[in-house]
Design a protein around this motif. Structure first.
Motif, mmCIF file in Angstrom:
data_model
loop_
_atom_site.group_PDB
_atom_site.id
_atom_site.type_symbol
_atom_site.label_atom_id
_atom_site.label_comp_id
_atom_site.label_asym_id
_atom_site.label_seq_id
_atom_site.Cartn_x
_atom_site.Cartn_y
_atom_site.Cartn_z
ATOM 1 N N SER A 364 7.154 3.578 0.605
ATOM 2 C CA SER A 364 5.724 3.318 0.445
ATOM 3 C C SER A 364 5.482 2.045 -0.363
ATOM 4 O O SER A 364 4.533 1.300 -0.090
ATOM 5 C CB SER A 364 5.048 4.515 -0.233
ATOM 6 N N THR A 379 -1.014 5.244 -0.721
ATOM 7 C CA THR A 379 0.196 6.062 -0.617
ATOM 8 C C THR A 379 1.176 5.729 -1.730
ATOM 9 O O THR A 379 1.754 6.622 -2.357
ATOM 10 C CB THR A 379 0.865 5.848 0.751
ATOM 11 N N CYS A 408 2.490 11.860 1.927
ATOM 12 C CA CYS A 408 2.904 10.490 1.607
ATOM 13 C C CYS A 408 4.296 10.188 2.145
ATOM 14 O O CYS A 408 4.560 9.075 2.620
ATOM 15 C CB CYS A 408 2.857 10.276 0.095
#
Length: 431
Positions: A364, A379, A408
Motif C-alpha cells: 500500500s 489505504t 486494505c
C-alpha cells in the motif's frame, strides 16, 4: 394478475440483489456494524450481533454468487490472508476450549468475509465514502450521548460504557466502549475525512466540520495510546506526501532514505523508551501492559509453536481466568495484537500475522507513493494506523480491525501482486 405475481417476485428479488444500489447499502451496513459492535452488544447483546453479522454474510455471499461473472477474481484474496485465517481455523484441533475457539473462529471468518466482499465489489473511493458516512454518524451520536450523560443527567450510562466525564473534559468513551477505541475510531475518521475533503467527495464545509468533530473527540478521549498513534500517522503522512512530490526516477532513493530513518528512529525510540513514555504521559498505560505481558509469560502455552488456540477476545476459562486472578483485573485481550497472536496461535501464527501486516503495508505504501490518485493514501495510512495500534491494542484480530486489515490487504494486493508476473499474456493476433 395473481398468477403472474409469484413468477415476477423472484426476478425482482434477483434484480435487487444484483443491483449496484444494493451493493452500496450492504457495504454501508457492514461497515456500520463493524464500527458499532460495542453499541449493538450494549443494546441487544451478543445474539443480536451474531444474527446481524450472519445475515450480512449470507446476503454478501448471495450477491457475489449472482455477480460472479462481473467481478474480477484474479488475485482477489492475498495468500497471506488465507494462510493466517487458515492457521487460526486449524487451531481448533489443539485448542483447550474447542467450542469457544470454533465460535470465535467463525466470528473472525465472518468479518473477514465481509471485508472480502467490500474489497472485491467496491473501488477504494467507494469504500472511503461509506466509512466517512458511518463515522460521522457514530461520532455525532457519541458526542450527543456524552452531553446527555455528562451535562444533562449527570449520570453514567453503564450499558454503553459511558462514564459521563464531559464536564471535566474527559476521558470520553462515546459509543465505542473505551477511550482507546474512541481515539482509534477518531483517528480513522481523521484519515477518512481528509481524503474525502481532498477528493471533493463531500462539500468542503462538511469536510471541515467533520475534521473538527473527529479532532475534538480524539482530544477528549484523552487516550495516550491514540495520541501516540496520531503522531506516528502524521509523520507517515508527511513522509508519504513528500515522496509523492519526488520525481519518479529518484523516488527509490527517497524510499531507501526513509527506511533508514525509520530504522534509526526506531532504535533511538527504543533506547529512550522511558523518556518517550513520560512525554506521552503513558506511564500507567505501559505499566499495565508490562504487568499483563509478564503474567502471560508465566502461563505460556505448552507448545509455543502452536499456542493455546485462537479465541480472539479472552474467554473466562483457563489460562485466561488465571491471568485475570494473577493481575487482579479482568482482561479482555493481551493489549498487543502480536503478543495475543503469539499466545493464541504460537510462533507459526505470529510469523503469518507479521507477514500479512508487513506485505499489506509495503504494497500500500508503494502504491500510495507512485499512483497519481490521492485515494491510495487512505489505504496506506489506515494500515500504518492498524500496524501501530497492534503494538498497544489487539484491535486487528477481531471484528472492526480485522475487517479493515482484510480490506486494505486485498486492495493493496490486487494492484501490486507477485502473481501478476506469472500470468501468461494473451497471444498476439496474427496479421
Amino acid at each position: 394478475m395473481s398468477d403472474r405475481s409469484p413468477l415476477r417476485l423472484p426476478g425482482a428479488l434477483l434484480e435487487l440483489l444484483e443491483s449496484a444500489r444494493f451493493t452500496h447499502v450492504l457495504t454501508v451496513v457492514a461497515i456500520g456494524v463493524a464500527f458499532s459492535t460495542h453499541l449493538i452488544r450494549g443494546l441487544a447483546g451478543w445474539p443480536a450481533l451474531i444474527a446481524i453479522v450472519s445475515g450480512l454474510v449470507v446476503l454478501a455471499a448471495a450477491q457475489m454468487w449472482l455477480r460472479r461473472d462481473q467481478l474480477e477474481w484474479a488475485g482477489a484474496l492475498p495468500i497471506s490472508v488465507v494462510l493466517f485465517a487458515g492457521w487460526a481455523a486449524l487451531s481448533v484441533f489443539w485448542s483447550e476450549t474447542t467450542f469457544i475457539s470454533a465460535g470465535r473462529i467463525g466470528y473472525l471468518l465472518a468479518f473477514g468475509a465481509l471485508g472480502f466482499f467490500i474489497a472485491v465489489t467496491r473501488d477504494t473511493i467507494q469504500i472511503v465514502r461509506p466509512v466517512g458516512d458511518v463515522l460521522r454518524l457514530l461520532l455525532l451520536l457519541s458526542i450527543v450521548l456524552e452531553i446527555v450523560s455528562g451535562l444533562l443527567i449527570d449520570q453514567p450510562i453503564p450499558f454503553l460504557g459511558i462514564e459521563g466525564d464531559l464536564a471535566t473534559l474527559g476521558p470520553l468513551q462515546g459509543v465505542f466502549g473505551t477511550r482507546n477505541e474512541l481515539g482509534f475510531a477518531a483517528l480513522i475518521a481523521l484519515i477518512t475525512f481528509s481524503i474525502e475533503t481532498a477528493t471533493r467527495s463531500i462539500p468542503r464545509p462538511l469536510g471541515r466540520a467533520s475534521l473538527v468533530l473527529a479532532a475534538a473527540l480524539l482530544l477528549l478521549s484523552r487516550s495516550p495510546v491514540a495520541i501516540g498513534i496520531v503522531a506516528i500517522v502524521a509523520v507517515a503522512a508527511l513522509a508519504l506526501f513528500g515522496i509523492r512530490r519526488v520525481p519518479a526516477a529518484s523516488r527509490w532513493i527517497a524510499q531507501v532514505s526513509l527506511l533508514s530513518v525509520i530504522l534509526v528512529g526506531g532504535l533511538i525510540a527504543w533506547l529512550a523508551r522511558a523518556r518517550v513514555i513520560d512525554l506521552l504521559n503513558a506511564g500507567s498505560e505501559f505499566e499495565v501492559r508490562l504487568q499483563l505481558w509478564q503474567t502471560m509469560d508465566r502461563f505460556a502455552p505448552p507448545d509455543p509453536l502452536l499456542g493455546w488456540g485462537f479465541v480472539g477476545t479472552w474467554p473466562t476459562s483457563v489460562p485466561y481466568m488465571l491471568i485475570d486472578i494473577a493481575t487482579g483485573r479482568a482482561n479482555s485481550t493481551g493489549l498487543n495484537a502480536f503478543v495475543d497472536v503469539t499466545y493464541q496461535l504460537g510462533y507459526v501464527g505470529v510469523v503469518g500475522f507479521v507477514a500479512l501486516v508487513g506485505l499489506a503495508l509495503v504494497r500500500s505504501w508503494l502504491l500510495a507513493s507512485t499512483k497519481r490518485s490521492i485515494v491510495y493514501v487512505w489505504t496506506a495510512l489506515v494500515l500504518v494506523a492498524l500496524a501501530t495500534v497492534s503494538l498497544l491494542e489487539s484491535t486487528t484480530i477481531f471484528d472492526l480491525g480485522w475487517m479493515l486489515l482484510v480490506i486494505c490487504a486485498i486492495k493493496a494486493s490486487r494492484d501490486m501482486s507477485w502473481r501478476d508476473a506469472l500470468r501468461v499474456p494473451p497471444p498476439a493476433p496474427r496479421a
